[in-house]
Design a protein around this motif. Structure first.
Motif, PDB file in Angstrom:
ATOM      1  N   ASN A 129     111.539  44.768  21.626  1.00  0.00           N
ATOM      2  CA  ASN A 129     110.961  44.300  22.906  1.00  0.00           C
ATOM      3  C   ASN A 129     111.372  43.018  22.627  1.00  0.00           C
ATOM      4  O   ASN A 129     110.974  42.064  21.850  1.00  0.00           O
ATOM      5  N   SER A 171     111.183  41.542  25.902  1.00  0.00           N
ATOM      6  CA  SER A 171     110.630  40.154  27.190  1.00  0.00           C
ATOM      7  C   SER A 171     110.698  38.750  27.257  1.00  0.00           C
ATOM      8  O   SER A 171     109.680  38.523  25.978  1.00  0.00           O
ATOM      9  N   ASN A 193     113.300  46.752  25.834  1.00  0.00           N
ATOM     10  CA  ASN A 193     112.659  45.938  26.864  1.00  0.00           C
ATOM     11  C   ASN A 193     113.595  44.607  27.032  1.00  0.00           C
ATOM     12  O   ASN A 193     113.246  43.720  26.502  1.00  0.00           O
ATOM     13  N   ASN A 250     114.222  48.856  30.035  1.00  0.00           N
ATOM     14  CA  ASN A 250     112.833  47.740  30.851  1.00  0.00           C
ATOM     15  C   ASN A 250     114.161  46.810  31.144  1.00  0.00           C
ATOM     16  O   ASN A 250     114.533  45.728  30.748  1.00  0.00           O
TER      17      ASN A 250
END
Length: 181
Positions: A55, A57, A93, A122
């Motif tokens: 991740n 993000s 992500n 994502n």
């Protein structure tokens, strides 16, 4: 607070040494300090790497290249780890990173690479326009692409790009692909 990558690396090495969870790890590096990326790169580029979910993000805004050029080049160099033979990432992500069409074209190249393992990507809440979606749609058709889920919601592409993506997805018979718009 920045993530202490030395502590993280020691923890991951210990995690693998205990013999448990040999094939799975989930690393969450949302909003990390960009100077920590080289250590993360070294960790993920290692042949001992078994990280499957990453991740990243909210690490960079759309103005990162002009505001912090050293951060942008560090991030770009870090992304090269996804092209290595030791890459085990299946879930990536990258939401809320200011990724534009050019960035999506680079990711599309990664999805077509023979070392690619990414099944879930994502890209929500970025700046991806039509050209980026066209490149991602083409990548989905590659025999090396393993993608079965992609989130493209809250980007800047229009209905033409959406139609191209839907058409590409409909042509893939080897796997089911879920696309969020």
């Amino acid at each position: 607070n920045p993530v202490n990558m030395n502590d993280l690396a020691r923890g991951i090495r210990g995690f693998y040494k205990d013999g448990k969870h040999q094939y799975y790890a989930d690393l969450d590096f949302s909003n990390i300090y960009f100077k920590q990326f080289p250590r993360l790169h070294k960790l993920l580029g290692s042949s001992a790497n078994k990280v499957s979910q990453l991740n990243l993000s909210g690490n960079f805004s759309s103005s990162i290249e002009n505001t912090f050029p050293e951060a942008y080049s560090t991030y770009a160099n870090f992304m090269q780890v996804l092209y290595t033979k030791d890459n085990r990432i299946t879930r990536l992500n990258l939401d809320s990173n200011g990724i534009d069409s050019q960035g999506a074209i680079v990711l599309a190249s990664l999805l077509q690479h023979n070392n690619n393992n990414i099944a879930r990507l994502n890209l929500r809440d970025n700046l991806i326009g039509n050209a980026g979606v066209y490149a991602l749609a083409e990548a989905i058709l590659s025999p090396n692409c393993k993608l079965n889920e992609i989130d493209l919601s809250a980007n800047t592409f229009n209905s033409d790009a959406r139609a191209v993506m839907k058409s590409a997805v409909s042509k893939v018979t080897s796997r089911k692909i879920k696309v969020k718009y």
